[in-house]
Each structure stands twice: as C-alpha cells, then as structure tokens.
Write an enzyme that holds these catalytic residues in place. Sequence first.
Site, PDB file in Angstrom:
ATOM      1  CG  ASP A 150      16.851  78.840  54.521  1.00 53.12           C
ATOM      2  OD1 ASP A 150      15.630  78.823  54.769  1.00 53.12           O
ATOM      3  OD2 ASP A 150      17.399  77.985  53.796  1.00 53.12           O
TER       4      ASP A 150
HETATM    5  C1  BGC Z   1      14.405  76.316  53.051  1.00 54.05           C
HETATM    6  C2  BGC Z   1      13.988  77.567  52.306  1.00 54.05           C
HETATM    7  C3  BGC Z   1      12.535  77.866  52.573  1.00 54.05           C
HETATM    8  C4  BGC Z   1      12.305  77.979  54.071  1.00 54.05           C
HETATM    9  C5  BGC Z   1      10.862  78.233  54.433  1.00 54.05           C
HETATM   10  C6  BGC Z   1      14.045  76.399  54.517  1.00 54.05           C
HETATM   11  O1  BGC Z   1      14.286  75.189  55.171  1.00 54.05           O
HETATM   12  O2  BGC Z   1      15.785  76.098  52.905  1.00 54.05           O
HETATM   13  O3  BGC Z   1      14.223  77.428  50.933  1.00 54.05           O
HETATM   14  O4  BGC Z   1      12.140  79.032  51.907  1.00 54.05           O
HETATM   15  O5  BGC Z   1      12.697  76.771  54.699  1.00 54.05           O
HETATM   16  O6  BGC Z   1      10.090  77.122  54.157  1.00 54.05           O
END
Ligand code: BGC
Length: 831
Positions: free
Chosen positions: A238
């Site tokens: 993530d």
């Molecule tokens: C989120 C993800 C997301 C990523 C990119 C993160 O903060 O938890 O679900 O895909 O950011 O935006």
Amino acid sequence: MGSTDRNRSTDDIQRERAVEDALAKLDLAAKAALLAGADMWSLPANPDIGLGRLVMSDGPAGVRGESWSPDDPSIAVPSPTALAATWDLDLARRTGALLAQEARRKGAHVVLAPTVNLHRSPRGGRHFEAYSEDPLLTGEVGAALVRGVQEGGVATTPKHWVANDSETERYTVDVRVDERTLRELYLAPFEAIVRKARPWGLMAAYNQVNGVGMCENDRLNNGVLREEWGFDGVLVSDWTGARDTVRDALGGLDIAMPGPATVYGEHLVAAVRDGRVPEQAVDALARRVLLLAARVGLLEGAPAAVTAAPEPLDGEALAREVAARSFTLLRNDGVLPLDPGPGSVALIGASANQARIGGGGSAQVFPTRVVGLLEGLRSALPASTALGYAVGADPAVRLAPIAEPATAELLGAGDTLLGTAELPDGGVRWLGQLPGRIGFDELCAVRVRTELRPRTTGLHRLAVRGQGRFRLEAGGRPLFDGEVRYEGTDPAGAFLNPPEAVFELELLSTEPVRLTLRHDLPPDSGFAGFGLVSFALGHAEPAATADRLLDEAVALAAATDVAVVVVGTTEEVESEGVDRAGLALPGRQDELVRRVAAVNPRTVVVVNAGAPVLMPWREDVSAVLLTWFPGQEAGAALGEVLTGVREPGGRLPTTWPAEEGDCPVWEVQPVDGRLAYDEGLFTGYPAWQRRAGAAPAYWFGHGLGYTAWEYEGLDVRLCEADAAAGPYAARAEAVVRVRNTGARAGRETVQVYLAPDGSDRSRPDRRLAGFAVVEAGPGETAEARVELPLRAFQTWGEQGWELRPGGYTVEAARSAADLRLAAALTLPPQD
Ligand code: BGC
C-alpha cells in the site's frame, strides 16, 4: 491453484521463457529498479529488455488514472457496498470489464481494486469501499470483479491484505486475531479470489497482523498466499507501506510504491551487496514483476494474457444498471412505485440537489457529468406531475470548491511564473507530478485566480481548504493572510480530510468579484517523499437559517401528494483515513424526516450513504430506500426506481443496527497500538443471532422488490466428493423453487444458509453458503440452483481445514433472519 505443467498453455510457457530471458539480461541494479515505484503511479520502463512503463491506478469505484482531479474524468460507478448489494455476479463481472475499459483508455495496466476487507465494525471509515460483513459474499463479488477486469487484459490488486478493516492508526495498528478467525473470516475472501479468479496482483496492507507488518509477513505472504494457495501474481505495498528493505524483500513484497523514494532500488542493491538479502530473493521478486508486465502486454516477446480487444461497453448505461440494481428497499407500505405519477411531489434534502455519488479518499473519481436526483426525478415523472424542491437541512460542514473555472499560476523563487494550469473549479490537487512537468523542487507557491459571479445578493461564504500558508483576496482586498493547520495525526490526513477556514463577504448579484487565493508551499511539501499540492477555494451562496430551511421544506411537503426526503452522510463522515465517531445522520436530518412525515403521510426517505446510519424514524415513514453512493447516474437510477421503470434489486450486504449500542463490534480504537479482534468469528449476522434481546433494524440479506415471492420447494442433494477439485467445488446443491405471486415481473435473490445441527457454541448458528438471482413474471415460478462449496462444511482446526461430517440444516431464505424453507442434509464422514 499453482500452475502445473498440465494446465500451462503455450502462451504461459512462452511468457515464462520471455520473463527468464529478460531476467537473465539484468544486473542487480536493474532488477532492483524494477521493484521500486518510479513516481506516484508507475514502475520504470527498461528499453534494454523491451519492458514498457507499467502504470497503476485507483480504484474500486472507477479508474482515476494518473491525475487526481476533474481534468481527467472517469466513469464513476456506485460504491462497492452498492455492487455487493446487487448480489449479482454477472453484473460484478461486467463492472470489472468496464473498469478494464476505463483503465485501457487511461493507459493504466493495473487497477488497485477490489477492496475486500470485511465490515467488522460499522464505524470503519472505508466501509463504503468494501463489500460486506460476510466473507462468502465478499469473495464471490470480488472474484467476479477480478475476472471482469482481467478478461479485459488489465491486472487487479485485491486489497488490503489483510485485516485492514478500520482506519484508526491505520499505518501501524497491530491487529490481534486468532488463526481460526483469520482463516474463516478475514483471509477467506482473499483465498476465494486467489483460487477462483487468479488475480495478477494483491496489495499488502499498512497494518500488522499479530505483530508482523503485512509488507514483511513471510508466513502469510510466502507461506499461505504463495505456497498454500498458489498465488503467482505480484504483491505491491500500500502507498508508503513498505518500510524495511530487508524484511520486506524476505517477506515477499515485490513492489514498493510510490516512488521515487522507496526502501527498494539502491537500498536493495546495498542489502544484497552486504549479504543481508540473497540475490535469488531479488530474482524471485523481479521475476514476478516481469510476469505481470508480460501479462499486461508490456514485455516484448511475451504474449499478453488477453490479445483480442474486449467488446466496448456503454459505461453510463452500466453505471445506471448497477445503481438501480443496488438500491435497497428496506420498507414500503405500498407508496412505491409512484405509479401512476402523483399530482405533485416534493423532493427535499441537500443531497437531492448535490448527490453524494462516492465516498472519500483513494476510491474517489471525477465523472464528466452527474445526473442529479432532481434532474433524474424530473425526467422520470410525467410532465403533469408538479415537482418542488427544498433543501430542508444541509449537513455539509465544508464548502464545495467554487463552481467557476479558474487559472492556477505556478510560481518559483521570487514569484517567477513557471507555468499555468486551467482548473474546472476552485480545487487544486496535484500528486506526484505538476502540470507542464514542472519540478516540485522549483515550485514555491501557487496562485489561483477566478471570478465569482454571485447568483444572489447577500452574505456569501468563501473557504480556504488545505494546510499551510494562504492569502485570500476578494476584489483586490485581503480577506485572510495566515496559516491553516491540520490537527489530526494521519500523515495523509491533511490531503484526505483537510482543515478549512471560512470567511464571509457581502456581495451583490449584479457585481462579479475577482478572487485570488495564494498558497505558499512549506519547504518540505509533500507526503512521504512524493510531491503533493492540495488545496481549494470554496464558496457558498447566501443561505437561509437552518430553522427557515426546515420550515420551508415542511411547508412544501404539506402541500404535495408525496414527499421524497433525501438524507445521508457527508464527506467528513465517510472517508478513507478516519473512522466514524457515530452512526447518527449528521446535522438536523432526523428532525427533517420527522417533521416532514408528520405533515405528509406519503413520505419516502432516500438514504444516500455508503454504510449504515441510524434511522430512528424508520417505522413512521411510508418507505425507506437506500441508494448507497450511487455513482454518476444517481438521479437517472433514482427516477427509474421511484417510478417503477426498474425494480430496486438490492439486498443488504451488511446488517444495519437500530442503535449504536447494539452493534456486536463497535470499537476501532487500538489500545497501545493493538486492536484485538476478541469477538473471533462473531461479527455481522452470526453475532447478532447470538445476542439475546437486541435485534438490528434490518438484517443481512434483507431487501424488498416491487413484487411478492412464495418459497415453494427446496431440494438438497450431496455432490460427489472430489478432493482434487479444491475447496470451492460443489459438495452439495440446493434447488429452490420460488413463485412470483405479485402482479409484476421481478427478480429475487435466493439465499441459502447452512446451519450445523447440534449445539456448537464455537461456531456461528448459520452462515451464508450460496445464493442465486432469478427472474419470473407474475404467477410464474423460477428455480434457483445454488451450489454449496466444500468449504462451507469445513472449519479451521488443529489440522488445518477440517471437514465437519454429520447433520446440517439447509435453509432457503430472504435474509439471515427470514428463513422460508429448510431441508436436512447429512455429510458422511471423510473417507
Ligand atoms: C490506500 C490504497 C490506495 C493507495 C493509492 C492508499 O492510501 O490505502 O487503497 O490504492 O493509497 O491511492
């Protein structure tokens, strides 16, 4: 299942060869470079091996692409809770196909979706973005979506692996959960998706599970996911979740995002050089990244997994179909459908005018257009029906970005103009890259200029939304020159849930006014190494007092045949980055419903929320229709459903409580960094069914259509045991015969629950084991064939998955608590 020689196709073999050839040509630094984000959304190209730039994009409710602003619009589909409420796997698959089409259009190769964490507590801030409280429904919908996306040649990353079910302390929280609960609940949707739909990626969550971060969780990543389940895709962190070069590399994390500052790249090279990471480990990571590139057609010499261009889809039509199918009719005294059209209708509520089409955070996309509820209802009602509108109550806390085109000037040192960008409204949101490829290190300030043309004379409000130093001028006069501070603790919070300062200004409708908002960037602008500029100039026209708004709405409702009151949550309530403090509707919306219902006996309440809210007035109104976050076709779908052109097809994917205090799982606040899942298997409807006394407002699976159904027959039979067919092969089959006893054609979602006989307090009384959607005309019968997988008869024990032989009751039901027919089934002991 892992690929075996038996089921590898010629293309698989050719792809593997191309991957090995490419890998053999790379030195250590080049391999390590493949594993680290080059920027916010991409992995670097390597022309020496014919490798293209690999682009990833959010997300679960539409494909945003590489820019986070309305200048690159997308089809906005309904929130994932809505998709799950359809219980329609064909629709989920088609939604996946649409996401693939959108990804291709935007040059993205990986869609960062679906979100398959569970609805553990209704307070989870990303509830709207996940599917259900039930692992089977979540896994089925998730697998269907993954299939749809990947059939379009685009990869998916089911997320967030694993136990990322709330937002408080989300980067560090250590979820404490026993192995049985982990296996039977939280890992279950991932396992079903991996085994059934074979995703080409998965996203490792920020949190820890039992003391080990998910990016470095060797046991779960390399052991369970890869060895046990045969996952052969990439594991991507993530965003900013990869924190330790050695532990992540050994823990099986293939890709560290975003870049350019990551723990991989040159850090990984150094770790190999000084013996902390064996080079073979890096090879394994690079091999998987190359396989992903090959699958999406970015590696020369390797056949892409999908070569034929997918059939084009009408995105707007599909978004509308999903919305209508997801709308969940919780209660109806016969007022719906409004058929034939009543003489007059009052549409009431702030979101009736400005529908909330999606939840906040990374699932956000910007549609080209939104069909508002007022517009949708107007075109669905006969011309002879008078339609009035009143705000009633406006729960919004923040002001919307000013709805005027604006120009942003990007300023360097000494206010030199580096470039300009045209903005569709007063919001600026640049992540990872700036317009015109200006470097973040050159940028010192941004100045937004626009002209406000007041619609009404009176006291207007202007807002500065963002964090840091701002100067706001109206007509050349300074209104504000100072600092706006973010008080929270989430590192991304200032971006996801920014603070706001509001100023009042007396304006005449005849006199446009020039507005300038200047934002000076702090020297360390950005979030965890990637550049970020995010702020907005908000505006609101003069508004009547809250009391006056209520009085106006009540007067309108009293004078019309039917009152449709739209209530819902706000962007402060449902968003990534924060959990909810409570479930009550914000502002004075409960009061609004009560007062309208008191003057109009035909009051329909439309609930525009992605997750459960309390509805203390639910028994006092004629109908309650839940629209979730309905995506860009919100109004079109609402018009069709209210007037009966389409039947509301939704069934609750999660139990809705009557009172906060009744919720079996409420707490999301970690204690000393730990969040204990002490309730074990008892979340959702199994937990409600164990509790004496408190019944929820509406059960999992509940939802009405516009016709009535009789459950006439249930036959169950065992299917042949075939251990080699895996845990999702049918072990039994239920055939449910239902009759449409109403006056119009309809669809029914037939749910089949499995209840082990005898009393075993350690396991839920019943669990959903399968479901099917059928259609029938008035008076006709339909047969739902529902397969019950082997897994439904298994529990996790000392020996791993153990079959539980003996007696079961198979129940055909309209919800977890509305059981219509039952049949006995005996599972023989394992041979
Ligand atoms: C989120 C993800 C997301 C990523 C990119 C993160 O903060 O938890 O679900 O895909 O950011 O935006």
